[in-house]
Design an enzyme around this catalytic site. Structure first.
Site, PDB file in Angstrom:
ATOM      1  N   GLY A  44       0.844  -1.186   0.000  1.00 36.54           N
ATOM      2  CA  GLY A  44       0.000   0.000   0.000  1.00 36.54           C
ATOM      3  C   GLY A  44       0.878   1.235   0.000  1.00 36.54           C
ATOM      4  O   GLY A  44       2.008   1.197   0.514  1.00 36.54           O
ATOM      5  N   GLN A  49       2.855  10.126   1.062  1.00 37.33           N
ATOM      6  CA  GLN A  49       4.164   9.472   1.210  1.00 37.33           C
ATOM      7  C   GLN A  49       5.104   9.795   0.052  1.00 37.33           C
ATOM      8  O   GLN A  49       6.312   9.571   0.149  1.00 37.33           O
ATOM      9  CB  GLN A  49       3.998   7.940   1.315  1.00 37.33           C
ATOM     10  CG  GLN A  49       3.288   7.509   2.593  1.00 37.33           C
ATOM     11  CD  GLN A  49       3.208   5.995   2.664  1.00 37.33           C
ATOM     12  OE1 GLN A  49       2.291   5.402   2.110  1.00 37.33           O
ATOM     13  NE2 GLN A  49       4.172   5.374   3.327  1.00 37.33           N
ATOM     14  N   CYS A  91       5.539   0.314   7.784  1.00 33.85           N
ATOM     15  CA  CYS A  91       5.195   1.459   6.930  1.00 33.85           C
ATOM     16  C   CYS A  91       6.431   1.830   6.131  1.00 33.85           C
ATOM     17  O   CYS A  91       7.521   1.922   6.695  1.00 33.85           O
ATOM     18  CB  CYS A  91       4.732   2.635   7.793  1.00 33.85           C
ATOM     19  SG  CYS A  91       4.328   4.106   6.826  1.00 33.85           S
ATOM     20  N   LEU A  92       6.253   2.036   4.829  1.00 29.05           N
ATOM     21  CA  LEU A  92       7.399   2.370   3.982  1.00 29.05           C
ATOM     22  C   LEU A  92       8.038   3.695   4.391  1.00 29.05           C
ATOM     23  O   LEU A  92       9.200   3.937   4.091  1.00 29.05           O
ATOM     24  CB  LEU A  92       6.963   2.442   2.507  1.00 29.05           C
ATOM     25  CG  LEU A  92       6.497   1.121   1.889  1.00 29.05           C
ATOM     26  CD1 LEU A  92       5.972   1.356   0.474  1.00 29.05           C
ATOM     27  CD2 LEU A  92       7.623   0.102   1.881  1.00 29.05           C
ATOM     28  N   HIS A 133      -4.694   1.667   7.446  1.00 29.89           N
ATOM     29  CA  HIS A 133      -3.346   2.239   7.526  1.00 29.89           C
ATOM     30  C   HIS A 133      -3.169   3.335   6.473  1.00 29.89           C
ATOM     31  O   HIS A 133      -2.717   4.437   6.783  1.00 29.89           O
ATOM     32  CB  HIS A 133      -2.317   1.117   7.333  1.00 29.89           C
ATOM     33  CG  HIS A 133      -0.901   1.575   7.333  1.00 29.89           C
ATOM     34  ND1 HIS A 133      -0.007   1.268   8.339  1.00 29.89           N
ATOM     35  CD2 HIS A 133      -0.206   2.327   6.441  1.00 29.89           C
ATOM     36  CE1 HIS A 133       1.163   1.825   8.067  1.00 29.89           C
ATOM     37  NE2 HIS A 133       1.080   2.470   6.913  1.00 29.89           N
ATOM     38  N   GLU A 134      -3.536   3.037   5.228  1.00 30.66           N
ATOM     39  CA  GLU A 134      -3.353   4.016   4.143  1.00 30.66           C
ATOM     40  C   GLU A 134      -4.290   5.209   4.328  1.00 30.66           C
ATOM     41  O   GLU A 134      -3.917   6.351   4.072  1.00 30.66           O
ATOM     42  CB  GLU A 134      -3.580   3.362   2.775  1.00 30.66           C
ATOM     43  CG  GLU A 134      -2.657   2.189   2.462  1.00 30.66           C
ATOM     44  CD  GLU A 134      -1.183   2.466   2.697  1.00 30.66           C
ATOM     45  OE1 GLU A 134      -0.757   3.633   2.570  1.00 30.66           O
ATOM     46  OE2 GLU A 134      -0.450   1.521   3.029  1.00 30.66           O
ATOM     47  N   HIS A 137      -2.940   7.800   6.573  1.00 34.62           N
ATOM     48  CA  HIS A 137      -1.969   8.706   5.949  1.00 34.62           C
ATOM     49  C   HIS A 137      -2.666   9.945   5.377  1.00 34.62           C
ATOM     50  O   HIS A 137      -2.099  11.037   5.386  1.00 34.62           O
ATOM     51  CB  HIS A 137      -1.229   7.990   4.811  1.00 34.62           C
ATOM     52  CG  HIS A 137      -0.067   7.156   5.253  1.00 34.62           C
ATOM     53  ND1 HIS A 137       1.042   7.682   5.884  1.00 34.62           N
ATOM     54  CD2 HIS A 137       0.180   5.831   5.128  1.00 34.62           C
ATOM     55  CE1 HIS A 137       1.915   6.717   6.123  1.00 34.62           C
ATOM     56  NE2 HIS A 137       1.414   5.572   5.679  1.00 34.62           N
TER      57      HIS A 137
HETATM   58 NI    NI Z   1       2.371   3.708   5.843  1.00 33.80          NI
END
Ligand code: NI
Length: 161
Positions: A44, A49, A91-92, A133-134, A137
């Site tokens: 995701g 991000q 998380c990236l 989660h996304e 953001h």
């Molecule tokens: Ni994330």
């Protein structure tokens, strides 16, 4: 085109995003975000991000185990359903720690797809967690913001180590 992924504590990750307009720029952004997500590799990725403060995220919960199934969520809304469950999340934008976050086990999502169509679907399992989660953001919320002060301090120390 691969896009650089912002890392915490970049302040852009903590800002609420504005509604997205579906146009050629947004279609290109979605394609670039999917390419960036697969390369990361992740399942995701949300627009903030990659430094674009728009209500857009991409997801593919299938590709690591089989055929790719990319999804693009434009201006999503999320209704929390089911039980509260705690599970590990990475998380990236926060490389390193996998944190234990409490989420709802099922969500109903309404969004606009890349064809401009209004969509509505129920998700559970990993997809439900990934969507929450996304979606966080898009409101400028990170996993760190959902931890106890003690767990947050531990996770932050791990990132900054
Ligand atoms: Ni994330």
């Amino acid at each position: 085109m691969l896009l650089p992924i912002l890392r915490w504590p970049d302040p852009r990750l903590s800002q609420p995003c504005a509604p997205a307009a579906l146009d050629d720029d947004l279609r290109q952004l979605a394609a670039d975000m999917l390419e960036t997500m697969y390369a990361a590799p992740g399942r995701g990725l949300a627009a903030p991000q990659v430094g674009r403060l728009l209500r857009l995220f991409v997801m593919d919960v299938a590709w690591k185990a089989g055929a790719p199934a990319p999804m693009v969520f434009i201006n999503p809304s999320v209704e929390l359903l089911g039980d509260r469950v705690a599970g590990p999340e990475g998380c990236l934008s926060i490389p390193g720690p996998v944190t234990e976050v409490e989420r709802s086990s099922q969500v109903r999502v309404r969004w606009t797809d890349l064809d401009g169509a209004a969509r509505e679907e129920l998700f559970d399992g990993f997809a439900a967690i990934c969507i929450q989660h996304e979606y966080d953001h898009l409101d400028g919320l990170l996993t760190l913001d959902r931890l106890s002060p003690e767990a947050r301090a531990k996770a932050e120390a791990e990132v900054l180590a």
